[in-house]
Design an enzyme around this catalytic site. Structure first.
Site, PDB file in Angstrom:
ATOM      1  N   CYS A  27       7.063  -0.794   6.408  1.00 26.19           N
ATOM      2  CA  CYS A  27       6.572   0.443   5.800  1.00 26.19           C
ATOM      3  C   CYS A  27       7.651   0.957   4.858  1.00 26.19           C
ATOM      4  O   CYS A  27       8.830   0.962   5.211  1.00 26.19           O
ATOM      5  CB  CYS A  27       6.279   1.477   6.887  1.00 26.19           C
ATOM      6  N   LEU A  28       7.238   1.392   3.685  1.00 18.13           N
ATOM      7  CA  LEU A  28       8.210   1.898   2.707  1.00 18.13           C
ATOM      8  C   LEU A  28       8.884   3.178   3.205  1.00 18.13           C
ATOM      9  O   LEU A  28       9.951   3.532   2.716  1.00 18.13           O
ATOM     10  CB  LEU A  28       7.519   2.147   1.365  1.00 18.13           C
ATOM     11  N   GLY A  87       0.836  -1.184   0.000  1.00 17.34           N
ATOM     12  CA  GLY A  87       0.000   0.000   0.000  1.00 17.34           C
ATOM     13  C   GLY A  87       0.874   1.237   0.000  1.00 17.34           C
ATOM     14  O   GLY A  87       2.084   1.154   0.233  1.00 17.34           O
ATOM     15  N   HIS A 134      -3.080   0.644   8.566  1.00 17.90           N
ATOM     16  CA  HIS A 134      -1.722   1.169   8.378  1.00 17.90           C
ATOM     17  C   HIS A 134      -1.739   2.370   7.438  1.00 17.90           C
ATOM     18  O   HIS A 134      -1.145   3.417   7.741  1.00 17.90           O
ATOM     19  CB  HIS A 134      -0.821   0.058   7.831  1.00 17.90           C
ATOM     20  N   GLU A 135      -2.427   2.237   6.310  1.00 17.81           N
ATOM     21  CA  GLU A 135      -2.429   3.320   5.316  1.00 17.81           C
ATOM     22  C   GLU A 135      -3.183   4.543   5.821  1.00 17.81           C
ATOM     23  O   GLU A 135      -2.742   5.684   5.623  1.00 17.81           O
ATOM     24  CB  GLU A 135      -3.014   2.834   3.984  1.00 17.81           C
ATOM     25  N   HIS A 190      -1.302   6.856   8.018  1.00 18.95           N
ATOM     26  CA  HIS A 190      -0.430   7.832   7.339  1.00 18.95           C
ATOM     27  C   HIS A 190      -1.153   9.170   7.134  1.00 18.95           C
ATOM     28  O   HIS A 190      -0.520  10.224   7.089  1.00 18.95           O
ATOM     29  CB  HIS A 190       0.033   7.305   5.974  1.00 18.95           C
ATOM     30  N   GLN A 194       3.196   9.917   1.838  1.00 24.45           N
ATOM     31  CA  GLN A 194       4.505   9.274   1.714  1.00 24.45           C
ATOM     32  C   GLN A 194       5.294   9.784   0.509  1.00 24.45           C
ATOM     33  O   GLN A 194       6.509   9.585   0.438  1.00 24.45           O
ATOM     34  CB  GLN A 194       4.361   7.744   1.617  1.00 24.45           C
TER      35      GLN A 194
HETATM   36 ZN    ZN Z   1       3.528   2.806   5.668  1.00 30.81          ZN
END
Ligand code: ZN
Length: 178
Positions: A100-101, A47, A142-143, A146, A52
């Site tokens: 997480c990226l 995701g 999670h998304e 953000h 981000q």
């Molecule tokens: Zn993340």
């Protein structure tokens, strides 16, 4: 379309509360979403949230058929979700590992609601309303975090289950490392 730079933890832009999307179906929005998919796929992400890549909008994408970063995860439908609202459907929580990226190379166990409803709209303004559980529910939480300026390490309660992916999951496909 382009792969964008993903901001890393420590960048204050990841700590902002995102603004609602107010215009749907515009070429600018289409281009942004195309870039987000390019960026997510290039990084093997499950995701990606607009903040981000430095865009402070309530826009997340997620979904995959299979994912080398999460080889045991069930399929999650490819979804574009704007202005989301989450409603837990029970008090039940479950622990599960997340990466997480924006937090490359690390994994941590995070408590999340087991079952929830999410509501919002797609990029054309069409309503989305789903009741989900398990990994799908985890990815959405999670998304959407953000969009609230929350990164998963802020949710960890047991720091003995937080560490480097290559140490904790040495069998994971090396190409799957963040
Ligand atoms: Zn993340």
């Amino acid at each position: 379309m382009a792969v964008r730079e993903i901001l890393k933890m420590g960048d204050p832009r990841l700590l902002r509360v995102a603004e609602p999307v107010r215009e749907f179906g515009t070429p600018e929005l289409e281009a942004l979403i195309a870039d987000m998919f390019d960026t997510m796929h290039a990084a093997n992400g499950a995701g990606l949230a607009a903040p981000q890549i430095g865009v402070n909008l309530q826009l997340v994408i997620f979904g995959f058929k299979s994912n080398p970063r999460y080889p045991d995860a069930p399929q999650v439908p490819e979804t574009v979700l704007l202005n989301p609202v989450l409603t837990p459907l029970s008090d039940e929580m479950e622990e599960g590992f997340e990466g997480c990226l924006s937090v490359p190379g690390l994994r941590g166990s995070v408590p999340r609601h087991t079952r929830l409803r999410y509501e919002g709209v797609d990029q054309y303004g069409n309503a989305i309303r789903r009741e989900v559980d398990g990994f799908h529910a985890r990815v959405v939480q999670h998304e959407v975090d953000h969009l609230l300026g929350i990164l998963y390490p802020m949710r960890i309660t047991d720091f003995s289950r937080f560490g480097f992916t290559e140490v904790m999951f040495p069998d994971l496909d090396p190409g799957a490392d963040d």
